[in-house]
Enzyme design. Structure first.
Site, PDB file in Angstrom:
ATOM      1  CG  ASN A  55      -7.719   4.197  -3.486  1.00  0.00           C
ATOM      2  OD1 ASN A  55      -7.327   3.322  -4.268  1.00  0.00           O
ATOM      3  ND2 ASN A  55      -6.912   4.821  -2.657  1.00  0.00           N
ATOM      4  CB  VAL A  99      -6.799  -6.329  -6.406  1.00  0.00           C
ATOM      5  CG1 VAL A  99      -8.232  -6.748  -6.093  1.00  0.00           C
ATOM      6  CG2 VAL A  99      -6.287  -5.361  -5.350  1.00  0.00           C
ATOM      7  CE  LYS A 113      -4.470  -4.212  -0.901  1.00  0.00           C
ATOM      8  NZ  LYS A 113      -4.914  -2.922  -0.374  1.00  0.00           N
ATOM      9  N   GLY A 123      -0.187  -4.363  -2.740  1.00  0.00           N
ATOM     10  CA  GLY A 123      -0.456  -5.730  -3.159  1.00  0.00           C
ATOM     11  C   GLY A 123      -1.185  -5.807  -4.478  1.00  0.00           C
ATOM     12  N   GLY A 130      -2.897  -2.651  -5.811  1.00  0.00           N
ATOM     13  CA  GLY A 130      -3.209  -1.721  -4.727  1.00  0.00           C
ATOM     14  C   GLY A 130      -1.919  -1.089  -4.247  1.00  0.00           C
ATOM     15  CE  LYS A 178      -4.753   6.418  -5.013  1.00  0.00           C
ATOM     16  NZ  LYS A 178      -3.352   6.288  -5.396  1.00  0.00           N
ATOM     17  CG  LEU A 230     -10.148  -7.455 -10.313  1.00  0.00           C
ATOM     18  CD1 LEU A 230     -10.890  -7.576  -8.984  1.00  0.00           C
ATOM     19  CD2 LEU A 230     -11.087  -6.929 -11.392  1.00  0.00           C
ATOM     20  N   GLY A 231      -6.003  -5.352 -10.479  1.00  0.00           N
ATOM     21  CA  GLY A 231      -5.166  -4.165 -10.339  1.00  0.00           C
ATOM     22  C   GLY A 231      -4.129  -4.318  -9.267  1.00  0.00           C
ATOM     23  CG  ASP A 291      -4.254   6.738  -1.125  1.00  0.00           C
ATOM     24  OD1 ASP A 291      -3.986   7.779  -1.766  1.00  0.00           O
ATOM     25  OD2 ASP A 291      -3.916   5.610  -1.504  1.00  0.00           O
TER      26      ASP A 291
HETATM   27  N1  ADE Z   1      -9.993  -3.349  -7.450  1.00  0.00           N
HETATM   28  C1  ADE Z   1      -9.554  -3.256  -6.196  1.00  0.00           C
HETATM   29  N2  ADE Z   1     -10.450  -3.759  -5.351  1.00  0.00           N
HETATM   30  C2  ADE Z   1     -11.505  -4.170  -6.076  1.00  0.00           C
HETATM   31  C3  ADE Z   1     -12.765  -4.756  -5.782  1.00  0.00           C
HETATM   32  N3  ADE Z   1     -13.108  -5.017  -4.523  1.00  0.00           N
HETATM   33  N4  ADE Z   1     -13.592  -5.033  -6.794  1.00  0.00           N
HETATM   34  C4  ADE Z   1     -13.229  -4.731  -8.044  1.00  0.00           C
HETATM   35  N5  ADE Z   1     -12.073  -4.186  -8.398  1.00  0.00           N
HETATM   36  C5  ADE Z   1     -11.217  -3.902  -7.424  1.00  0.00           C
END
Ligand code: ADE
Length: 283
Positions: free
Chosen positions: A128, A13, A28, A11, A8, A125, A5-6, A123
């Protein structure tokens, strides 16, 4: 695991599906070696504390569980499926004032809840802020959050420089300490970004040029074609949040979010209804 997902602050996710139920979660994962090397172990404890103490709240991402393995610290978060506000702004360019009233109302409640628990987010933004399937917001990623010694808005117990450059309040640039009001400044930046499609203080020319602008560039809302047409209460809200004198900034008094909620920009907002829209979730 379904997909990445990405990334952070500290860390990775991952989107995962629970075998037993088929339910989706955002997990995460923070590597312990990385946390120790970067001196960020306390960031994880603070993030966990924010999620536990300020949640469950309709507009704060829900933490389902947390645990650690020999290698990693893991937070299991609710999966918020609509992407983040950065992508939403990229798709839309700008938002109209009605949409901004809607989104800011949810954000003010989320930030107020963190502050009520003596946490400064630091943070806030676009990246987030997540959007759920129904279009409601969820604040996430509290890796840079800090706990202030008391809920006093002017508390200056947090001294390290952190956060994303364009959202940083002027008092964060001095290293002399800052408190809860930095989040109200960031909310002012977010309001501006949502309406104008660009930040109030440009980062052109590098970080020190940006810092100079944050500290001293006049905010000319009437003279700038991108902001001149904003309604008077909108301009006033942005000016009151982007107030360099912390003691005069909207939200910096002891009433915190209540003062922001009382601003004419939010006239007509039924705050109980804003909460109730997502109430089934907390019950
Ligand atoms: N990216 C970071 N946290 C997330 C989450 N809880 N759900 C979806 N994408 C995310």
């Amino acid at each position: 695991m379904v997909r990445l997902l990405g990334e952070g602050t500290f860390g990775t996710v991952l989107l995962v599906r629970e075998r037993a139920t088929g339910s989706l979660f955002a997990v995460k994962v923070m590597r312990k070696t990385q946390l120790v090397e970067s001196g960020q172990l306390t960031a994880v404890t603070t993030e966990r504390a924010v999620l536990r103490d300020a949640g469950p709240h309709p507009f704060v991402v829900r933490c389902e569980s947390g645990f650690h393995t020999p290698d990693a610290v893991v937070l299991v978060l609710e999966y918020v499926s609509g992407g983040d506000f950065f992508d939403l702004m990229k798709a839309h360019g700008t938002l109209d004032e009605a949409a901004v009233v809607f989104y800011l109302s949810e954000l003010v409640l989320a930030v107020g809840e963190l502050h009520r628990h003596s946490f400064v987010c630091r943070d806030l933004k676009l990246e987030n802020i997540l959007v759920d399937a129904a279009g409601h917001l969820r604040l996430t990623d509290f890796g840079l959050a800090g706990r202030v010694a008391s809920a006093e808005a002017t508390d200056t117990s947090v001294t390290d420089l952190s956060g994303t450059a364009i959202y940083q309040a002027p008092e964060m640039l001095t290293g002399k300490g800052h408190g809860l009001p930095v989040d109200w400044w960031a909310l002012g930046v977010l309001t501006y970004v949502m309406l104008a499609g660009r930040p109030p203080f440009s980062s052109e020319g590098g970080r020190s040029a940006l810092h100079d602008r944050i500290r001293g560039a006049p905010l000319d809302l009437d003279g700038d074609p991108r902001t001149a047409d904003w309604a008077a209460p909108t301009k006033d809200l942005v000016r009151r949040l982007l107030e360099r004198d912390v003691t005069r900034r909207l939200g910096a008094g002891p009433a915190d979010a209540e003062d922001v909620k009382a601003h004419p920009f939010f006239k007509g907002v039924d705050w109980d209804a804003v909460l109730a829209m997502r109430k089934e979730w907390v019950e």
